[in-house]
Scaffold this motif. Structure first.
Motif, PDB file in Angstrom:
ATOM      1  N   GLN A 195      17.476 -56.534  12.804  1.00 57.09           N
ATOM      2  CA  GLN A 195      18.865 -56.007  12.495  1.00 57.09           C
ATOM      3  C   GLN A 195      20.091 -57.603  11.995  1.00 57.09           C
ATOM      4  N   VAL A 196      19.451 -58.842  12.619  1.00 56.64           N
ATOM      5  CA  VAL A 196      20.142 -59.824  12.075  1.00 56.64           C
ATOM      6  C   VAL A 196      20.189 -59.790  10.670  1.00 56.64           C
ATOM      7  N   VAL A 204      21.503 -51.885  -0.274  1.00 59.67           N
ATOM      8  CA  VAL A 204      20.891 -51.556  -0.554  1.00 59.67           C
ATOM      9  C   VAL A 204      19.357 -51.809  -1.029  1.00 59.67           C
ATOM     10  N   LEU A 205      19.089 -53.063  -0.009  1.00 61.83           N
ATOM     11  CA  LEU A 205      18.119 -53.493   0.472  1.00 61.83           C
ATOM     12  C   LEU A 205      17.972 -53.734   2.080  1.00 61.83           C
ATOM     13  N   ARG A 206      19.067 -53.288   2.466  1.00 67.27           N
ATOM     14  CA  ARG A 206      18.705 -53.649   4.224  1.00 67.27           C
ATOM     15  C   ARG A 206      16.987 -52.089   4.779  1.00 67.27           C
ATOM     16  N   PRO A 207      17.016 -51.111   4.163  1.00 66.59           N
ATOM     17  CA  PRO A 207      15.873 -50.406   4.647  1.00 66.59           C
ATOM     18  C   PRO A 207      13.793 -51.160   3.923  1.00 66.59           C
ATOM     19  N   LEU A 208      14.480 -52.386   3.394  1.00 66.27           N
ATOM     20  CA  LEU A 208      13.204 -53.109   3.175  1.00 66.27           C
ATOM     21  C   LEU A 208      13.280 -54.494   3.993  1.00 66.27           C
ATOM     22  N   ALA A 209      13.871 -54.797   5.002  1.00 66.54           N
ATOM     23  CA  ALA A 209      13.589 -55.733   5.363  1.00 66.54           C
ATOM     24  C   ALA A 209      12.570 -56.145   5.823  1.00 66.54           C
ATOM     25  N   LYS A 210      11.966 -55.372   6.742  1.00 65.54           N
ATOM     26  CA  LYS A 210      11.084 -55.659   7.534  1.00 65.54           C
ATOM     27  C   LYS A 210       9.736 -56.231   6.289  1.00 65.54           C
ATOM     28  N   ARG A 211       9.702 -55.227   5.172  1.00 69.56           N
ATOM     29  CA  ARG A 211       8.695 -56.180   4.262  1.00 69.56           C
ATOM     30  C   ARG A 211       8.922 -56.756   3.800  1.00 69.56           C
ATOM     31  N   LEU A 212      10.493 -57.240   3.591  1.00 64.67           N
ATOM     32  CA  LEU A 212      10.815 -58.814   2.970  1.00 64.67           C
ATOM     33  C   LEU A 212      10.418 -60.288   3.633  1.00 64.67           C
TER      34      LEU A 212
END
Length: 297
Positions: A195-196, A204-212
């Protein structure tokens, strides 16, 4: 403007830096010339500890990250930036070293565990810079960065600090080869702390955080240990393209004149009005008297 003018100016200043000016050389690297990449490297080093089961178990038992993930993340960054910006032996620097020693006084772990945690802050950002930054680190910068963490390790009474960057890398790689592994605690800490990173991304990119994060770590062994999705070719290509464009723009701009970090200044959602040193660190760890002033050396 010559496309390489800023690159040449930055490199020349750092390449001719005297060895005894290691703190100033490292400060210039972190706060000015390679500031954005050093910040991202420090951010990635924070996650890396969760891939070591023994360290993850200790952090999980402490529960500070689960209860206050944003504060723990920001405070960790503030401590290291205070040390770099003000100097290890400044009043503010000594206050931060004392805080680190009090926080870790009762923390279980081997000397190699403590050494690894400290060296993530050296090796991970340097490797990110070597792979993705707008210029390579100068030899003098590698020496200065290594000296900084050797001196910090000495003040934290951590034995066996490597004398050179090459030695630090060798220890780092050997330790990870022997210790990186999946654990329930490590994956829980990773999930809590994502979440940090999400808060720093466009919506728009937050759902992709783990993949990023997986893409930036670029290490299947780590992503498996942390329970992250594997990075794909598309995200890898997007990262490379985005950084290539950013680097091309950076080389055309004047070198920074304002530091990336100013002690005590505002600059985060956690401390929008700035912070005092007695706000930094776990609530259950007492502080020594707080020095005044936030001037850079």
């Amino acid at each position: 403007m010559n496309i390489n003018a800023t690159l040449a100016a930055s490199l020349h200043r750092q390449e001719i830096a005297p060895p005894d000016g290691w703190e100033a050389t490292f400060r210039q690297m972190v706060l000015f010339d390679l500031a954005a990449d050093m910040e991202l490297g420090f951010f990635l080093s924070y996650y890396r500890n969760f891939a070591i089961p023994s360290i993850a178990a200790t952090l999980n038992a402490n529960a500070e990250i689960q209860q206050r993930p944003m504060k723990r993340s920001y405070d960790t960054a503030i401590v290291i930036y205070e040390l770099i910006a003000c100097g290890l032996d400044s009043d503010r620097g000594q206050h931060m070293v004392e805080l680190l020693n009090r926080v870790h006084r009762s923390v279980p772990g081997s000397k190699d565990d403590f050494l690894y945690v400290l060296l993530t802050l050296l090796v991970v950002p340097i490797r990110w810079i070597q792979k993705y930054a707008w210029r390579q680190p100068a030899v003098a910068e590698l020496a200065a960065a290594s000296r900084f963490f050797t001196e910090l390790g000495a003040r934290m009474n951590i034995p066996g600090m490597p004398g050179t960057y090459a030695e630090a890398e060798a220890f780092f790689d050997h330790y990870e080869a022997s210790h990186v592994a999946p654990s329930a605690e490590g994956q829980l800490l990773m999930d809590v702390t994502v979440q940090v990173f999400q808060d720093r991304l466009p919506k728009v990119l937050r759902p992709l955080a783990k993949r990023l994060i997986s893409t930036m770590l670029d290490d299947d062994r780590l992503t498996d240990a942390l329970g992250l999705p594997q990075a794909g070719r598309i995200t890898r290509a997007a990262l490379k393209t985005g950084l290539t464009v950013r680097n091309a723009i950076t080389r055309r701009r004047p070198l920074k004149t304002k530091p990336h970090f100013i002690p005590g200044d505002a600059g985060s959602s956690l401390y929008p009005g700035g912070y005092s040193l007695d706000q930094i660190g776990p609530a259950n760890v007492p502080h020594s008297p707080v020095p005044s002033g936030n001037e850079l050396p």
